[in-house]
Scaffold this motif. Structure first.
Motif, short mmCIF file in Angstrom:
data_model
loop_
_atom_site.label_atom_id
_atom_site.label_comp_id
_atom_site.label_asym_id
_atom_site.label_seq_id
_atom_site.Cartn_x
_atom_site.Cartn_y
_atom_site.Cartn_z
N LEU A 68 41.98 14.40 33.10
CA LEU A 68 43.41 14.13 33.30
C LEU A 68 43.67 13.66 34.73
O LEU A 68 44.36 12.66 34.95
N LEU A 69 43.11 14.37 35.72
CA LEU A 69 43.33 13.98 37.11
C LEU A 69 42.76 12.59 37.38
O LEU A 69 43.40 11.75 38.03
N ALA A 70 41.54 12.33 36.90
CA ALA A 70 40.91 11.05 37.15
C ALA A 70 41.67 9.91 36.47
O ALA A 70 41.82 8.82 37.04
N THR A 71 42.15 10.14 35.26
CA THR A 71 42.88 9.11 34.53
C THR A 71 44.21 8.81 35.21
O THR A 71 44.60 7.64 35.35
N TRP A 72 44.90 9.85 35.64
CA TRP A 72 46.18 9.65 36.33
C TRP A 72 45.98 8.88 37.63
O TRP A 72 46.72 7.94 37.94
N ALA A 73 44.95 9.28 38.39
CA ALA A 73 44.69 8.61 39.66
C ALA A 73 44.27 7.16 39.44
O ALA A 73 44.67 6.26 40.19
N ALA B 45 29.60 17.61 42.72
CA ALA B 45 30.04 17.96 44.08
C ALA B 45 30.14 19.46 44.28
O ALA B 45 29.98 19.97 45.39
N HIS B 46 30.38 20.20 43.20
CA HIS B 46 30.53 21.65 43.28
C HIS B 46 29.16 22.32 43.08
O HIS B 46 28.94 23.10 42.14
N ALA B 47 28.24 22.06 43.99
CA ALA B 47 26.85 22.45 43.78
C ALA B 47 26.63 23.96 43.82
O ALA B 47 25.64 24.45 43.25
N THR B 48 27.49 24.72 44.48
CA THR B 48 27.31 26.18 44.46
C THR B 48 27.72 26.79 43.13
O THR B 48 27.35 27.93 42.82
N GLN B 49 28.47 26.04 42.33
CA GLN B 49 29.06 26.59 41.11
C GLN B 49 28.56 25.94 39.83
O GLN B 49 28.65 26.54 38.76
N VAL B 50 28.09 24.71 39.91
CA VAL B 50 27.76 23.92 38.73
C VAL B 50 26.34 23.37 38.89
O VAL B 50 25.98 22.89 39.97
N LEU C 226 37.28 15.82 44.87
CA LEU C 226 38.54 15.08 44.85
C LEU C 226 38.34 13.62 45.22
O LEU C 226 39.02 12.75 44.68
N ALA C 227 37.40 13.36 46.11
CA ALA C 227 37.09 11.95 46.42
C ALA C 227 36.57 11.25 45.18
O ALA C 227 36.93 10.09 44.91
N ALA C 228 35.71 11.93 44.41
CA ALA C 228 35.21 11.34 43.17
C ALA C 228 36.32 11.10 42.17
O ALA C 228 36.37 10.06 41.51
N LEU C 229 37.22 12.07 42.03
CA LEU C 229 38.30 11.95 41.06
C LEU C 229 39.39 10.98 41.50
O LEU C 229 40.22 10.57 40.67
N GLY C 230 39.44 10.65 42.77
CA GLY C 230 40.47 9.75 43.28
C GLY C 230 41.76 10.45 43.67
O GLY C 230 42.81 9.82 43.76
N VAL C 231 41.68 11.76 43.92
CA VAL C 231 42.86 12.54 44.27
C VAL C 231 42.92 12.70 45.78
O VAL C 231 42.04 13.31 46.39
N ALA C 232 43.98 12.17 46.39
CA ALA C 232 44.09 12.18 47.85
C ALA C 232 45.03 13.27 48.36
O ALA C 232 44.96 13.65 49.54
N ASP C 233 45.92 13.76 47.51
CA ASP C 233 46.94 14.71 47.95
C ASP C 233 46.53 16.12 47.51
O ASP C 233 46.67 16.49 46.34
N HIS C 234 46.04 16.90 48.46
CA HIS C 234 45.57 18.25 48.15
C HIS C 234 46.20 19.26 49.11
O HIS C 234 46.31 19.00 50.31
N VAL C 235 46.58 20.42 48.56
CA VAL C 235 47.21 21.48 49.35
C VAL C 235 46.62 22.82 48.93
O VAL C 235 46.55 23.11 47.72
N PHE C 236 46.19 23.62 49.88
CA PHE C 236 45.89 25.02 49.59
C PHE C 236 47.21 25.79 49.59
O PHE C 236 48.05 25.60 50.48
N LEU C 237 47.37 26.67 48.61
CA LEU C 237 48.63 27.39 48.47
C LEU C 237 48.99 28.14 49.75
O LEU C 237 50.15 28.16 50.16
N ASP C 238 48.00 28.74 50.41
CA ASP C 238 48.35 29.52 51.59
C ASP C 238 48.76 28.65 52.78
O ASP C 238 49.38 29.13 53.72
N ALA C 239 48.46 27.36 52.72
CA ALA C 239 48.93 26.46 53.77
C ALA C 239 50.45 26.31 53.74
O ALA C 239 51.06 25.90 54.73
#
Length: 309
Positions: free
Chosen positions: A27-32, A251-256, A78-91
């Protein structure tokens, strides 16, 4: 701004780095790829996650180090998916929110936050709901998305941070609507039962002796993300963005681990493993439920996204 016949922006809310790709990558990649605004909100940095592989094993149990590393993994995904706008909730608040971990209560029937995470005082699942939701509502008002996506009420498989992310998103949308910023469409990540069964059967055929991964069990036990087919309301064609999603998973090499394309099996377009080493499917179609109160009429979906109910 979105309007009749015109798609608008997408805002996704996820608990940890990697969830955005595992649950909503297509979904994210298609939207981007359609040139539309995409915002990702990540609630924690996955400080208490397990770590795959010897090379990065030293990060497990070292919350700050693992958090910093997973930030870099998320940036790559996110670079792979094409998503440029990212926010951590605590920010949005200045207060640090951390991975709640997961423990089992009621003789293994219910997932809860790990006691040590709650004791630390920073666990996402232990924070007051409105302390999390109010700043997210402000972000919703600022980005004015046409679509918001997150987990269903069970958090996909019960992880307390996933459940909290669902609750926070729902409350934030309520607060935003009260202030005059109603989001017309809210999606919950889902898998239709028929596709989930077919994918598991395909993995059992494909994953044989000597494979790096273990085939899934031959049973009908599914997490809460799996629903009866008639509850699926929106589908995303994974195939045009398959390689993008696989790159984001890598990209998520510690998890996947052991991410691979699958080209000769109708029920799959790829496969991967998580820390348990079980083969997991990348489905040819990513599926979603509509949250109650959604009004998709008049919204034009990007190519590759289609309503089915």
């Amino acid at each position: 701004m979105p309007g009749p016949g015109r798609p608008g922006g997408l805002l996704a809310v996820h608990a940890h780095p990697d969830d955005e790709t595992l649950a909503t990558g297509a979904l994210l990649a298609t939207w981007a790829a359609a040139g539309l605004p995409v915002t990702l909100v990540t609630c924690t940095r996955g400080e208490r996650g397990e770590v795959i592989g010897d090379a990065l094993a030293h990060l497990e149990g070292d919350g700050p180090a693992l958090a910093a590393h997973r930030e870099t993994e998320l940036a790559g995904a996110l670079a792979a998916l094409g998503v440029a706008d990212h926010v951590f909730l605590d920010a949005l608040t200045g207060a640090r929110y951390e991975d709640s971990g997961m423990a089992w209560a009621d003789e293994g029937r219910r997932a809860v936050a790990a006691p040590e995470a709650v004791a630390a005082g920073t666990a996402l699942a232990a924070q007051p709901l409105d302390d999390l939701a109010a700043p997210l509502a402000t972000l919703v008002a600022d980005r004015a998305p046409a679509v918001v996506v997150t987990y269903e009420p069970g958090g996909g498989y019960g992880h307390p941070d996933h459940v909290r992310a669902h609750d926070v998103t729902s409350r934030a949308l309520e607060l935003a609507a009260r202030a005059g910023h109603r989001v017309p469409v809210v999606l919950w990540a889902a898998q239709g039962r028929r596709r989930a069964r077919a994918a598991r059967a395909a993995l059992r055929r494909l994953v044989g002796p000597g494979d790096a991964l273990t085939p899934p069990a031959d049973d009908d036990v599914f997490a809460s993300v799996v629903v009866d087919d008639e509850r699926v309301a929106v589908e995303v064609d994974t195939r045009p963005v398959r390689d993008t999603v696989l790159d984001a998973l890598r990209a998520h090499a510690t998890q996947v681990q052991h991410v691979a394309a699958v080209d000769d099996e109708p029920a799959l377009v790829g496969r991967y493993g998580l820390s348990l080493g079980l083969a997991e499917p990348v489905l040819p179609v990513e599926q979603y439920r509509l949250a109650p109160g959604s009004s998709p009429g008049g919204l034009a979906w990007p190519a590759g996204v289609r309503p089915v109910a």
